[in-house]
Design an enzyme around this catalytic site. Sequence first.
Site, short mmCIF file in Angstrom:
data_model
loop_
_atom_site.label_atom_id
_atom_site.label_comp_id
_atom_site.label_asym_id
_atom_site.label_seq_id
_atom_site.Cartn_x
_atom_site.Cartn_y
_atom_site.Cartn_z
N CYS A 196 3.08 19.25 -21.40
CA CYS A 196 2.99 17.96 -21.03
C CYS A 196 2.64 16.89 -21.97
O CYS A 196 2.50 15.71 -21.52
CB CYS A 196 1.84 17.93 -19.81
SG CYS A 196 0.30 18.25 -20.00
N GLU B 172 -5.10 22.38 -25.54
CA GLU B 172 -4.95 20.89 -26.40
C GLU B 172 -6.13 20.94 -27.51
O GLU B 172 -6.27 19.88 -28.17
CB GLU B 172 -5.10 19.77 -25.46
CG GLU B 172 -6.20 19.67 -24.68
CD GLU B 172 -6.15 18.47 -23.66
OE1 GLU B 172 -5.34 17.48 -23.76
OE2 GLU B 172 -7.02 18.45 -22.45
N HIS C 65 -2.21 5.99 -25.57
CA HIS C 65 -1.98 5.80 -24.36
C HIS C 65 -0.88 4.55 -23.86
O HIS C 65 -0.25 4.55 -23.12
CB HIS C 65 -3.18 5.67 -23.43
CG HIS C 65 -3.63 7.22 -23.24
ND1 HIS C 65 -4.49 7.77 -24.03
CD2 HIS C 65 -3.37 8.08 -22.18
CE1 HIS C 65 -4.77 9.12 -23.57
NE2 HIS C 65 -4.19 9.09 -22.65
N ASP D 231 -3.40 15.72 -27.60
CA ASP D 231 -4.62 16.09 -28.06
C ASP D 231 -4.66 17.25 -29.32
O ASP D 231 -5.22 17.25 -30.14
CB ASP D 231 -5.60 16.31 -27.13
CG ASP D 231 -6.10 15.02 -26.47
OD1 ASP D 231 -6.64 14.23 -27.34
OD2 ASP D 231 -5.91 15.01 -25.05
#
Length: 827
Positions: free
Chosen positions: A764, A693, A457, A717
């Site tokens: 995404c 994912e 992240h 993921d």
Amino acid sequence: MIPLTSELVAIGKTATDKADAIAQAVDLLTAAGKIDPRYGQSMMGREAVANTFLGNGIAIPHGLPQDRDLIHDTAIAVVQLPAGVEWAPGDTARLVVAIAAKSDEHLQVLSNLTDVLGDEAEAERLATTLDAAVIVARLTGAEPPAPRPEAAPEDFAQGFDVVVRGAHGLHARPATTLVDLAKGFAAEIRVRNGARVANAKSLISLLNLGAAQGAALRISAEGEDATAALAAIAAAFEAGLEEEEDTGAAAPEAATPGLTGAGASMASYEGRTLVGISSSPGYALAPVFRFARDEVVFDTDAADAAFENDRLEAALQTAWHELEELHDEVWKKSGPARAAIFRAHQEFLHDPEMVEAAKALIGQGRSAGFAWHQVFSERADMLASMKDAVLSGRAIDLRDAGQRVLQHLGTVQTGETHLPSVPCILLADDLTPSDTARLDPALVRGLATAQGGPTSHTSIIARALDIPAVVGVGAGLLDLPTGTSVLLDGGAGVIVVAPTATDIAKAETAMAALKTQREAEARERYKPALTVDGARVEVVANISDVAEAVASVEAGAEGVGLLRTEFLFVNREAPPSEDEQVAIYSAMLEALNGLPIIIRTLDVGGDKEIPYLRMPVEQNPFLGERGIRFCLSHEDLFRTQLRAIYRASAKGHVRIMFPMIAMVQELDTARRIAEEVRAEVGAEPVEIGIMIEIPSAVMMAPELAKRVDFFSIGTNDLTQYALAMDRMHPVLAKQADGLHPAVLRLIDFTVRAADAAGIWVGACGGIAGDPMGAAVLSGLGVRELSVSIPAVAGIKAQLRRSSMAENRDLARRALAAVDAAEVRGLK
Ligand code: PEP
Ligand code: MG
């Protein structure tokens, strides 16, 4: 005789001045209960009236006679300062022997010191030894301990002389080559540089020779295979000890080659470089600011020495294997020269002198963590104090390697966080989403983390904020003192410490080119991404707040492909209320002015922790109550959010998306709840989709596709679950590349299932915004790419330059590749 123990001897210290050196000695005596700390003032009082410098680098500070009552117990303490400190004009002290004597017991110490005064080599040995016991033995007059090979003053009879040729002397890389070679022989091998003698099988002792370019070394050996060993070493010196001519850094090629588009740099810098993984492209030149460092907490003492020795061995083993993987990975990506540093780190872990010293401390009742920390820190301090910049720079490597082991010997605790108030390059171990959400891009010019990979992240946020970033640099990063000026090259994944004027000029030229390219792309940002053969790919943005909704439109995005609603929940004491959420979603819809937005329901868990939600502590949080699982077990929270979304939906084009769907049944439950909420609110139906994912969702895609309006592939993921590599893993995360054919085949399967059911597919995750990723994904039939805001214009421009026929061909070849590197190499 005064009892002197190793606790009262501090090895490898530095002192800013005489007062600091005395204060360090006073601290040792005070901590041992020998004096009242006010005796320090008495020592300084003596310095005001007398010079306590004895000669040969030795000083003997002691207090004034009238202050003897501040002494509890006669004692001496020794502070070794290898780099020296000015004691009096022209006098440099390297061994500070602080004496607190009630009467004349210290005379014996003085007499032992007098011997040393006449012996320069001995003074040098005491000022540089890594072993406190050597000093203890010398000052107490006890028999010196059995000499260690590296401390032995004599050369063996058989040997040869050689001059160090490399520009940076015998630094870590050539020294590692020498150690590797020496270890292949049974013979004892010594290397002499002036008065210093090193064991050729110990990297630390070789580095401590301080052998700069031009140093004349004597290599000698004794033992059965001594002749062969000397011949092999002579040949290795002749070949340059595997030194490259150019020691400037080459960037790790294509570490995250997705970021090698605009502004990518395969830079070669003159300044010392720390190499990590490219996370967000661009350059930054600013002083560093250290955010917060995870501390490893360990016990000081431990009763069971055998158990502690085993723990130390196991930790060394684990760290060694981690380094082996790192080495292989870097070797593959960037070649042997770049990978060699990890071999040097491995050598540190196997250094016989260090391991022995740690075990000796364990034998004295210390825990493995304490012993190892003490041993590597002392040696790193010592290296750091060396005048030669290259050798002192190795302190970072030693700390990095040492810290790697330490993490397996204690508990990692996160320190207090604080943010900078001046422009800087922020250094951190790693950053949590809530840390990064608080970053001010106006102040944080660049970001570098010790851990993490390109899909962590930290990387996502760095790209969203358009902050150049390098991740996975290693623990040594955090040794850069706050205020050090560095150049960060995000595209190349390197940090240049103390960049030269040439480095800065090079970066400025590249920055200017990047700016020109970005300006040209920005001018065309509102043009659709129509390929030359007429295919349309929608380019939308990933956002996390209202300001980003506004910014995404301004950046040319054709909507929002992913609103990470969890960011609306961080950095607060309680979840946002239904009304608050309605206001937020409505403001976003207003900013989007009719453009679509995919609102993903709360996706917490894994690395996205929200303290007030009291999430369960799990062994494997990425395999635990994440995403939709958490929402289904906290239905109130889920219903509140859905109510807010449906209430706001009248104001624009809303789509709802559920994260982390693994099973059909989860989707059915989520849909049922959403439908109940919609009916309660009285809203019109909206399109509903899911993130793909998890590999099980891919395999169930034909069934799932019948139940939704769209899929959005979460490549971050999907990659971690497909490759079984934690996206936050300090080592593995770097390999978790979404362009691995295994991941691409899953995406291909998903798109085919979606096509068969007549629904569309977007993506995404990080590779959607990576130039190679965008080409391959569109070629696989992904119709919408949701990327970070700063990447929108560039990806649109790239797609406009490409042809869909070519992208399909590229995708076909990518599916047939054997690994991500091969995909990255396709044209
Ligand atoms: C993903 O997993 O690719 C994704 C887009 O979701 P997140 O990164 O928020 O987990
Ligand atoms: Mg995800």
